[in-house]
Design an enzyme around this catalytic site. Structure first.
Site, PDB file in Angstrom:
ATOM      1  N   THR A  39       0.912  -0.850   0.028  1.00  0.00           N
ATOM      2  CA  THR A  39       0.057  -0.109   0.475  1.00  0.00           C
ATOM      3  C   THR A  39       0.821   1.318  -0.379  1.00  0.00           C
ATOM      4  O   THR A  39       0.354   2.175  -1.091  1.00  0.00           O
ATOM      5  CB  THR A  39      -0.605  -0.319   1.463  1.00  0.00           C
ATOM      6  N   ASN A  80      -5.600  -9.734  -7.583  1.00  0.00           N
ATOM      7  CA  ASN A  80      -4.967 -10.112  -6.742  1.00  0.00           C
ATOM      8  C   ASN A  80      -7.020 -11.322  -6.455  1.00  0.00           C
ATOM      9  O   ASN A  80      -6.448 -11.773  -5.829  1.00  0.00           O
ATOM     10  CB  ASN A  80      -5.306  -9.145  -5.639  1.00  0.00           C
ATOM     11  N   ALA A 136       6.140  -8.092   1.117  1.00  0.00           N
ATOM     12  CA  ALA A 136       6.977  -9.623   1.654  1.00  0.00           C
ATOM     13  C   ALA A 136       5.519 -10.369   1.781  1.00  0.00           C
ATOM     14  O   ALA A 136       6.086 -11.358   1.878  1.00  0.00           O
ATOM     15  CB  ALA A 136       7.542  -9.207   3.019  1.00  0.00           C
ATOM     16  N   HIS A 137       4.662  -9.700   2.193  1.00  0.00           N
ATOM     17  CA  HIS A 137       3.731 -10.819   3.300  1.00  0.00           C
ATOM     18  C   HIS A 137       2.729 -12.042   2.202  1.00  0.00           C
ATOM     19  O   HIS A 137       2.585 -12.344   2.495  1.00  0.00           O
ATOM     20  CB  HIS A 137       2.771 -10.094   4.263  1.00  0.00           C
ATOM     21  N   CYS A 168      -8.779  -6.508   1.861  1.00  0.00           N
ATOM     22  CA  CYS A 168      -9.496  -5.493   1.634  1.00  0.00           C
ATOM     23  C   CYS A 168     -11.079  -5.323   1.990  1.00  0.00           C
ATOM     24  O   CYS A 168     -11.045  -4.153   1.839  1.00  0.00           O
ATOM     25  CB  CYS A 168      -8.967  -4.212   1.022  1.00  0.00           C
TER      26      CYS A 168
HETATM   27  N1  PLP Z   1      -2.019  -4.698  -4.495  1.00  0.00           N
HETATM   28  C1  PLP Z   1      -2.237  -6.003  -4.778  1.00  0.00           C
HETATM   29  C2  PLP Z   1      -2.362  -6.174  -6.097  1.00  0.00           C
HETATM   30  C3  PLP Z   1      -2.376  -6.621  -3.130  1.00  0.00           C
HETATM   31  O1  PLP Z   1      -2.751  -7.695  -3.570  1.00  0.00           O
HETATM   32  C4  PLP Z   1      -2.308  -5.964  -1.908  1.00  0.00           C
HETATM   33  C5  PLP Z   1      -2.432  -6.615  -0.828  1.00  0.00           C
HETATM   34  O2  PLP Z   1      -3.591  -7.191  -0.649  1.00  0.00           O
HETATM   35  C6  PLP Z   1      -1.627  -4.412  -1.374  1.00  0.00           C
HETATM   36  C7  PLP Z   1      -1.359  -3.956  -3.011  1.00  0.00           C
HETATM   37  C8  PLP Z   1      -1.672  -3.982  -0.758  1.00  0.00           C
HETATM   38  O3  PLP Z   1      -0.169  -4.565   0.451  1.00  0.00           O
HETATM   39  P1  PLP Z   1      -0.126  -4.472   2.049  1.00  0.00           P
HETATM   40  O4  PLP Z   1      -1.055  -5.486   2.117  1.00  0.00           O
HETATM   41  O5  PLP Z   1       1.636  -5.080   1.717  1.00  0.00           O
HETATM   42  O6  PLP Z   1       0.285  -2.852   1.750  1.00  0.00           O
END
Ligand code: PLP
Length: 385
Positions: free
Chosen positions: A70, A149, A198-199, A323
Site C-alpha cells: 500500500t 489479486n 513481503a507478506h 481489503c
Molecule cells: N496491491 C495488491 C495487488 C495487493 O494484492 C495488495 C494486498 O492485498 C496490496 C497492493 C497491498 O499490499 P500490503 O498489504 O502490503 O499493503
C-alpha cells in the site's frame, strides 16, 4: 485447517523466521547509528537490498523499502504526481486495480488531477490499445498492475510500457501479486516503478519495496530523516527487510517447480468443481493467469455464504480482496470484466500457496460442491415458501 487464501497473506517460511530472529534479538541496532551494532544493522539492510535487486533484475540503489504494498503504491503515484506537477496533471490506470491504487487515484482526482480508467475485456485483460487513445500532452503517469489479486489474470504491462515510452510517459506497475509467481526482470520489463509486499510471499507483514528506476522523478511522502537516500524517511524495519529478502530468495529458488505444481492443483480443483456443479464460471479462466489463483462464480448463491460454510469445514477462502471483506458490493474487478452482478456476488477466490497439498485440494473440492448444493437448495426452498 486448509488455508487457500494466499493472495490475502501467507504463513512465514521457517527460513524467513530464522533469518529475522537475530535482528529482533541481539542485532537490534539502528542502521543510522555509527557504532558497530548500528553498522551491522545497516549492512544487513544493504545486503537485503542487493539480494532483492538481483532477484528482481534491478540495481540495489533502485530499491526503496516501505511498510508494504500500500505504501509503495502511494509513494509511486503521489510521489510522481508531486514531482511532475509542472509537466502535467493527467494520469492513467485501469478499472481493476487494487484499492491501494484506485483510492489513491480517487484522492488525486479530488486534488484536481484528471484520471482515465482503462477498461478490461471479458477475460479481465486491460485494453492496452485504449491507452494510446487516452494519452495527452499532459499525461505524466500510467499505472497498471502485473497480476490481478482477485482473478490472477496477467496484464500486458510490456505493451503498456511500449506505448507509454513512445510518448515519454512514466509507467508504474503494482507487482505485489506477481512476485514469486512470475519471473520478474524489471530492467527488461522497462517499467519505471514497481510495488512489492513481503507478506504475499511467505515474508513478514508490514514491509515491502518500491522499485524506482534510476533517474525517475519522485517526491517523498514523508518528511524526516534521510533514510532510503531521502526517498522514505523513518528508521528501517531491519528484521522485516532481512525477512523480505529471504522470502524472495525462497520464492525464486522454488518458482518454476511451484508454478507447475500449483497450476496442476488449481486445474484439478476447477475441474472437480465444474464436473459436479452446473452454472459455474471461472472468471478469467481463458486468460493467462498466475498459477495459484482461481476465481469461481457459483450462480444462485452468495459468496459470503460459501465462505462461512467452508470455514465450518476448516477451509479458509475469500470472496475477493481481503481489503474488501465485509463490503456488500460485488467486486469492482468482476464488474469491470462485465460479469453479471449476481454472478459477481457468488464469486469465491481460491489462492493456493507453497504449503498447499494434493490432499488439501482433494478435501476441498467435494466440500465446495456440497456447500453450493446445500445453499442452492435452501434458496430454492426460500423461493417456494
Ligand atoms: N496491491 C495488491 C495487488 C495487493 O494484492 C495488495 C494486498 O492485498 C496490496 C497492493 C497491498 O499490499 P500490503 O498489504 O502490503 O499493503
Amino acid at each position: 485447517m486448509i488455508y487457500l487464501d494466499h493472495n490475502a497473506t501467507t504463513p512465514l517460511h521457517p527460513r524467513v523466521l530464522d533469518a529475522m530472529l537475530p535482528y529482533l534479538r541481539e542485532r537490534f541496532g539502528n542502521p543510522s547509528s555509527p557504532y558497530r551494532l548500528g553498522r551491522e544493522a545497516y549492512a544487513a539492510v544493504n545486503r537485503a537490498r542487493r539480494r532483492i535487486a538481483e532477484f528482481l533484475g534491478a540495481m540495489p540503489d533502485e530499491i526503496v523499502f516501505t511498510s508494504g504494498g500500500t505504501e509503495a503504491d502511494n509513494l509511486a503515484l503521489r510521489g510522481v504526481t508531486r514531482a511532475l506537477f509542472k509537466s502535467g496533471n493527467h494520469l492513467v490506470t485501469s478499472t481493476i486495480e487494487h484499492h491501494a491504487v484506485l483510492k489513491t487515484f480517487g484522492d488525486l482526482e479530488a486534488l484536481g488531477h484528471r484520471v482515465t480508467y482503462l477498461p478490461v475485456d471479458p477475460h479481465g485483460i486491460v485494453d492496452a490499445a485504449a491507452l494510446r487513445d487516452s494519452l495527452a500532452p499532459e499525461t505524466i503517469l500510467v499505472s497498471v498492475m502485473l497480476a490481478n489479486n482477485e482473478t490472477g489474470v496477467i496484464q500486458p504491462v510490456d505493451e503498456i510500457v511500449a506505448i507509454a515510452r513512445e510518448r515519454g510517459v512514466l509507467v508504474h506497475t503494482d507487482a505485489v501479486q506477481a512476485a514469486g509467481k512470475l519471473s520478474l526482470r524489471l530492467h527488461a520489463l522497462g517499467v519505471d516503478l514497481a510495488s512489492f509486499s513481503a507478506h504475499k510471499i511467505c515474508g513478514p507483514k508490514g514491509v515491502g519495496a518500491l522499485y524506482v528506476r534510476r533517474g525517475t522523478p519522485l517526491a517523498p511522502l514523508f518528511t524526516g530523516g534521510s533514510h532510503e537516500d531521502g526517498t522514505r524517511a523513518g528508521t528501517e524495519n531491519v528484521a522485516g527487510i532481512v525477512g523480505f529478502a529471504e522470502a524472495l530468495a525462497v520464492a525464486c529458488e522454488a518458482q518454476d517447480e511451484q508454478i507447475a505444481r500449483l497450476g496442476r492443483l488449481r486445474d484439478t480443483l476447477e475441474g472437480e468443481i465444474r464436473a459436479r456443479l452446473d452454472d459455474v464460471i471461472v472468471n478469467g479462466g481463458q486468460a493467462p493467469r498466475v498459477a495459484n489463483t482461481s476465481n469461481i462464480s457459483f450462480k444462485g448463491v452468495e459468496g459470503e455464504s460459501i465462505v462461512l460454510q467452508l470455514d465450518l469445514a476448516g477451509i479458509f477462502v475469500s470472496t475477493g480482496s481481503a481489503c474488501t471483506t465485509g463490503d456488500p458490493e460485488p467486486s469492482h474487478v468482476l464488474l469491470g470484466m462485465g460479469v453479471d452482478p449476481l454472478a459477481a456476488k457468488g464469486a469465491i477466490r481460491f489462492s493456493l500457496g507453497p504449503t498447499t497439498t494434493n490432499e488439501d485440494v482433494a478435501f476441498t473440492a467435494p466440500r465446495v460442491v456440497d456447500a453450493v448444493r446445500r445453499l442452492r437448495a435452501l434458496s430454492s426452498l426460500g423461493e417456494r415458501l
